[in-house]
Design a protein around this motif. Structure first.
Motif, PDB file in Angstrom:
ATOM      1  N   PHE A 114     -32.083  13.673  21.458  1.00  0.00           N
ATOM      2  CA  PHE A 114     -33.083  13.055  20.588  1.00  0.00           C
ATOM      3  C   PHE A 114     -32.873  11.548  20.457  1.00  0.00           C
ATOM      4  CE2 PHE A 114     -34.544  11.584  16.449  1.00  0.00           C
ATOM      5  CZ  PHE A 114     -35.813  12.131  16.336  1.00  0.00           C
ATOM      6  N   ASP A 115     -31.629  11.127  20.211  1.00  0.00           N
ATOM      7  CA  ASP A 115     -31.366   9.702  20.003  1.00  0.00           C
ATOM      8  C   ASP A 115     -31.714   8.879  21.236  1.00  0.00           C
ATOM      9  OD1 ASP A 115     -30.596   9.988  17.415  1.00  0.00           O
ATOM     10  OD2 ASP A 115     -28.449   9.958  17.804  1.00  0.00           O
ATOM     11  N   THR A 116     -31.358   9.384  22.406  1.00  0.00           N
ATOM     12  CA  THR A 116     -31.672   8.670  23.638  1.00  0.00           C
ATOM     13  C   THR A 116     -33.183   8.563  23.821  1.00  0.00           C
ATOM     14  OG1 THR A 116     -29.640   9.484  24.668  1.00  0.00           O
ATOM     15  CG2 THR A 116     -31.345   8.655  26.143  1.00  0.00           C
ATOM     16  N   ALA A 165     -42.721  16.277  16.992  1.00  0.00           N
ATOM     17  CA  ALA A 165     -43.192  16.466  18.366  1.00  0.00           C
ATOM     18  C   ALA A 165     -42.048  16.309  19.367  1.00  0.00           C
ATOM     19  CB  ALA A 165     -44.313  15.472  18.680  1.00  0.00           C
ATOM     20  N   LEU A 166     -41.137  15.365  19.086  1.00  0.00           N
ATOM     21  CA  LEU A 166     -40.024  15.130  20.004  1.00  0.00           C
ATOM     22  C   LEU A 166     -39.034  16.296  19.971  1.00  0.00           C
ATOM     23  CD1 LEU A 166     -38.864  13.177  22.031  1.00  0.00           C
ATOM     24  CD2 LEU A 166     -37.810  11.897  20.154  1.00  0.00           C
ATOM     25  N   CYS A 167     -38.710  16.771  18.784  1.00  0.00           N
ATOM     26  CA  CYS A 167     -37.815  17.938  18.681  1.00  0.00           C
ATOM     27  C   CYS A 167     -38.421  19.151  19.377  1.00  0.00           C
ATOM     28  CB  CYS A 167     -37.535  18.263  17.215  1.00  0.00           C
ATOM     29  SG  CYS A 167     -36.463  17.083  16.373  1.00  0.00           S
ATOM     30  N   ASN A 168     -39.719  19.371  19.194  1.00  0.00           N
ATOM     31  CA  ASN A 168     -40.395  20.503  19.831  1.00  0.00           C
ATOM     32  C   ASN A 168     -40.430  20.358  21.344  1.00  0.00           C
ATOM     33  OD1 ASN A 168     -40.887  21.623  17.322  1.00  0.00           O
ATOM     34  ND2 ASN A 168     -42.951  20.759  17.139  1.00  0.00           N
ATOM     35  N   SER A 170     -26.545  14.255  14.514  1.00  0.00           N
ATOM     36  CA  SER A 170     -26.815  15.172  15.627  1.00  0.00           C
ATOM     37  C   SER A 170     -27.711  16.349  15.281  1.00  0.00           C
ATOM     38  CB  SER A 170     -25.472  15.700  16.179  1.00  0.00           C
ATOM     39  OG  SER A 170     -24.631  14.636  16.535  1.00  0.00           O
ATOM     40  N   ASN A 171     -28.355  16.307  14.128  1.00  0.00           N
ATOM     41  CA  ASN A 171     -29.306  17.366  13.783  1.00  0.00           C
ATOM     42  C   ASN A 171     -30.608  16.722  13.308  1.00  0.00           C
ATOM     43  OD1 ASN A 171     -30.639  19.686  13.045  1.00  0.00           O
ATOM     44  ND2 ASN A 171     -28.947  20.539  11.836  1.00  0.00           N
ATOM     45  N   PRO A 172     -31.334  16.056  14.203  1.00  0.00           N
ATOM     46  CA  PRO A 172     -32.535  15.314  13.779  1.00  0.00           C
ATOM     47  C   PRO A 172     -33.593  16.205  13.140  1.00  0.00           C
ATOM     48  CG  PRO A 172     -32.435  15.511  16.177  1.00  0.00           C
ATOM     49  CD  PRO A 172     -31.102  15.948  15.656  1.00  0.00           C
TER      50      PRO A 172
END
Length: 861
Positions: A616-618, A630-633, A783-785
């Protein structure tokens, strides 16, 4: 906070008012009333009748000038002013401190009953009144007096005396013949298990090596000892640098704000960075321990023998030493994997720092609290700047520069400019433009366009560099751009261009430059910024087929991984932006993923990296407003599709390949790929139940944790049972439980926040211990966005609640875990508002520490 802290400026640097050649210290140890007697001679650099010394939280017992009691002094908020003194005089100061009450873990404190110091950056002022600044270098003689319940009384240098005092006390005297600043002072007193060995230097001197660990942990010490011996040998072979004292000691303690500290001859380590056996430590832990042991040892020359003039020059020692430890790991292991590691740290953390409110040059120009600048920018970007110099000068030229640097500056406190000047003078290279890297901040962008002219058989590469929006440097930077040109068959085209550095590096020194290559028969596919030759964002309109070609054929394993990262990123972006009800993977990405398994690289650990979707961070760094949900999905969807695509290959490898349980590179690589296979297979219809049970019962921690991570990520029905069994098995070992806390914190279930809060009362959790805080709350916030960035703001509230407590308990630790809240402006309005509310709440704390004030103020204002 009643008064806004004032920033210190690099431009305001002034040399110290006095010089001190030698410092004599005597410690009478006691938990509540340690007495410290400091004796030294001061010589003024100019005519003045007073001296100001640094000191915090000290009880002054007595003060003598030239042997006589002296009453002309004033106690200040952060020190003491002594008036009516001659230009040169002897000073004796006795102070009293209470290590037991020192929860900041700076100065002298207690760690599980053992006395321990941490003086970098400005902790020595919590021990005695002195010039607590890196440009006052002195030799030290230290006598430690303590109870016989503390059999080991340690300090810097060589032991010169010892004895008993009465029936219940003893003393040891240490002498360090090498001048050092106060931040490198160390003292440890306790009862430890000791591992002892030796190292014979290339000149034949035998050095005693001692490693001290808490009782019962001796079986976990050999790897660190072996790592130290490897480090000493490597530094002699690669940099021609030999150890200089008769003894080298490492002490592992559980309460420590940092990873480790390079105090001359007596390194103090966080126990997490020392203790390892295969039952309790992962393969990653083994690698990290070797790297950190090397890093602290390499500081003996790059940091200790030559140190910083002031704290704005921190990257002088840290950037250079990170580069050296990266090279150490690369020479001993996989250069490609180590480069991937380094670039991941840059892209995941440093680019975000560059784009956030705490953006700063690798040599900051102003600072309120120096502890806030122990950052990925100073360390990791600093290392990339050193690496660029190495790229431009080559190995031979770089070594010539290092030799001149030590020849000129051994025993001195110097600046970043002094280092670059040594590199330039040793190689007769003009690096004046290159020095701009020390002033700029924000991540530069390289825009690239290419043109092939079949008639003239020429290929043009046009490079344009642009600065970040708020970069104070606007002039062009000196940027090494490494390239490779591939033909249609995947072969590297030989480049004969005369001005290529090291045969593959273009030197970009202007805002815009075009480089022309001749005798190119057909349009090539360019590998640009190969091996991340400069810390820049690359903008080039690669087609998916070009990326697929690079991923299959580039001569650099790193370049292949980079192409895979771009392919994954393209795919993720298309999912985030799509309005279609179903989305499918591109043929190019699917083809290259299958090809990776059908044509496995020799190093299977690299294959595990190739098939890993960016985190996610990258990925979030590519968005002006981060689309959290949307990014997590999209990440979850793509991982599911990769798993389904590769299922038969994953099953075949997982079920037919076994490691011998050892620590060879082959075994480590097999475990890395098997864990990645299990992680993906848990997302498919393949029944992993028996495999999860088998792995979870393994006596190898890498294998065991691989099962738990896979089960949690897939929300497998076994996950709760496996986590409970792990807790029952390992609750006696706090470092192992840190891994369990981190897994709990990164569980993407909606119950995660409630679980984290409940774990505050777990018998193994302790808010005063930085390791516990980092493993649980640090892991959650970093680490858990999905859960940290919940739309209801509960994740932000959880972090802020803990920071309120840590502000009093350990401000340095509070400052380190606040980072995820600082870049709130990158998120949607709802999340911005909720994060800002928490920052404003923290800003309103009446006794807010300088550590937190600086970061919160910059974020809000």
């Amino acid at each position: 906070m009643t008064q806004k802290p004032q920033a210190k400026l690099l431009a305001d640097y002034q040399p110290p008012s006095h010089q001190v050649e030698h410092l004599d210290l005597t410690f009478h140890l006691s938990p509540k009333q340690t007495r410290v007697i400091a004796k030294y001679s001061l010589c003024a650099n100019s005519e003045q009748s007073y001296v100001e010394l640094d000191g915090i939280d000290l009880k002054l017992i007595s003060l003598k000038v030239n042997g006589q009691p002296h009453a002309q002094y004033t106690l200040l908020v952060d020190g003491i002013r002594i008036d009516s003194v001659p230009a040169s005089f002897d000073l004796e100061i006795e102070t009293e401190i209470a290590p037991e009450l020192n929860t900041s873990l700076e100065g002298l404190y207690l760690s599980d009953g053992a006395y321990c110091t941490q003086c970098e950056a400005e902790g020595f002022r919590k021990i005695t009144y002195f010039f607590d600044r890196p440009d006052v270098l002195a030799t030290y003689r230290v006598t430690v007096i303590g109870s016989k319940d503390f059999p080991f009384l340690l300090s810097n240098g060589n032991q010169v005396d010892s004895g008993t005092i009465g029936d219940d006390k003893h003393f040891v005297t240490w002498e360090d013949p090498f001048k050092k600043p106060s931040y490198l002072f160390a003292l440890v007193a306790g009862d430890f298990d000791k591992l002892e060995d030796k190292f014979v230097t290339k000149s034949g001197k035998e050095v005693k090596l001692q490693l001290f660990v808490d009782k019962g942990n001796l079986s976990k010490a050999p790897h660190a000892m072996t790592s130290l011996q490897k480090s000493m040998k490597w530094d002699e072979e690669r940099f021609n640098l030999e150890y200089d004292l008769d003894i080298y000691m490492i002490v592992a303690v559980d309460f420590f704000n940092m990873g480790a500290m390079e105090n001359k001859g007596l390194n103090v380590f966080n126990s997490a960075c020392v203790l390892a056996n295969q039952e309790t430590a992962t393969d990653r832990d083994y690698h990290v321990i070797e790297s950190i042991v090397g890093h602290e040892y390499f500081h003996n020359w790059t940091g200790n023998r030559v140190t910083c003039r002031d704290w704005f020059q921190l990257s002088l020692k840290e950037g250079l030493t990170v580069f050296r430890d990266q090279e150490f790991s690369s020479d001993l292991g996989s250069r490609a994997l180590n480069r991937i590691d380094a670039v991941n740290a840059m892209r995941t953390h440093q680019f975000a720092e560059d784009a956030g409110p705490m953006a700063h040059p690798i040599r900051p120009e102003k600072v309120i609290e120096m502890n806030n600048f122990y950052t990925v920018t100073v360390y990791n970007k600093g290392a990339e700047v050193i690496r660029m110099m190495h790229t431009l000068l080559g190995e031979q030229g770089f070594q010539q520069g290092m030799s001149l640097y030590f020849e000129r500056h051994d025993g001195q406190a110097v600046t970043c400019d002094d280092f670059v000047n040594a590199m330039a003078d040793a190689t007769n290279t003009n690096l004046n433009q290159f020095k701009l890297w020390y002033q700029q901040f924000g991540t530069p962008t390289l825009n690239v366009s290419t043109k092939f002219q079949p008639e003239s058989k020429t290929y043009e590469i046009e490079l344009t560099q642009t600065h970040a929006k708020n970069d104070p440097v606007t002039a062009p930077l000196h940027i090494p751009v490494a390239i490779e040109l591939l033909d249609g068959q995947g072969q590297a085209i030989e480049l004969s261009k005369a001005d290529l550095k090291q045969g593959r590096v273009l030197e970009l020194t202007q805002a815009n430059q075009t480089f022309i290559f001749e005798n190119i028969e057909a349009e090539p596919i360019p590998v640009l910024l190969e091996d991340f030759s400069a810390p820049c964002l690359l903008k080039y309109d690669y087609s998916l087929s070009q990326l697929s070609h690079i991923a299959k054929y580039a001569s650099s394993y790193y370049a292949r991984w980079e192409a895979m990262q771009i392919l994954f990123t393209h795919q993720i972006r298309s999912y985030v932006e799509s309005t279609e009800p179903t989305q499918s993977m591109t043929e190019e990405l699917a083809s290259v993923l299958v090809s990776m398994f059908e044509n496995k690289p020799a190093d299977l650990a690299i294959l595990a990296e190739y098939i890993s979707v960016p985190n996610f961070d990258t990925l979030s760094g590519g968005y002006d407003v981060v689309p959290v949900d949307a990014l997590c999905n999209a990440i979850a969807l793509l991982e599911q599709q990769v798993a389904q695509l590769l299922e038969k290959h994953l099953v075949a490898f997982y079920t037919s390949t076994h490691d011998s349980g050892g620590l060879s590179s082959k075994d480590v690589a097999i475990r890395a790929l098997k864990n990645k296979c299990l992680y993906y297979l848990a997302l498919t219809q393949f029944d992993v139940t028996s495999h999860l049970i088998e792995q979870a019962s393994s006596t190898n921690m890498t294998t065991k944790l691989g099962a738990l991570k896979s089960a949690l990520n897939a929300q497998h029905t076994l996950s709760t049972k496996l986590m409970e069994e792990f807790d029952a098995q390992w609750s006696h070992d706090l470092l192992v439980m840190d891994k369990w806390f981190a897994l709990q914190a990164t569980n993407q279930s909606d119950k995660c926040i409630d679980v984290v809060l409940s774990l505050y009362s777990h018998p193994c959790f302790d808010k005063s211990n930085p390791n516990r805080v980092r493993s649980l709350v640090g892991s959650f916030a970093r680490s858990n966005p999905k859960q940290f960035h919940r739309a209801d703001g509960r994740g932000y509230e959880l972090l802020a609640d803990l920071i309120v407590e840590l502000n009093e308990l350990n401000p340095q630790n509070a400052s380190r875990i606040i980072t995820p809240l600082l870049s709130y402006k990158r998120f949607d309005q709802n999340r911005q508002d909720k994060m800002r509310t928490q920052l404003e709440r923290l800003a309103a704390i009446s006794d807010l520490s300088d550590d937190l004030f600086e970061k919160i103020d910059r974020a809000l204002n």
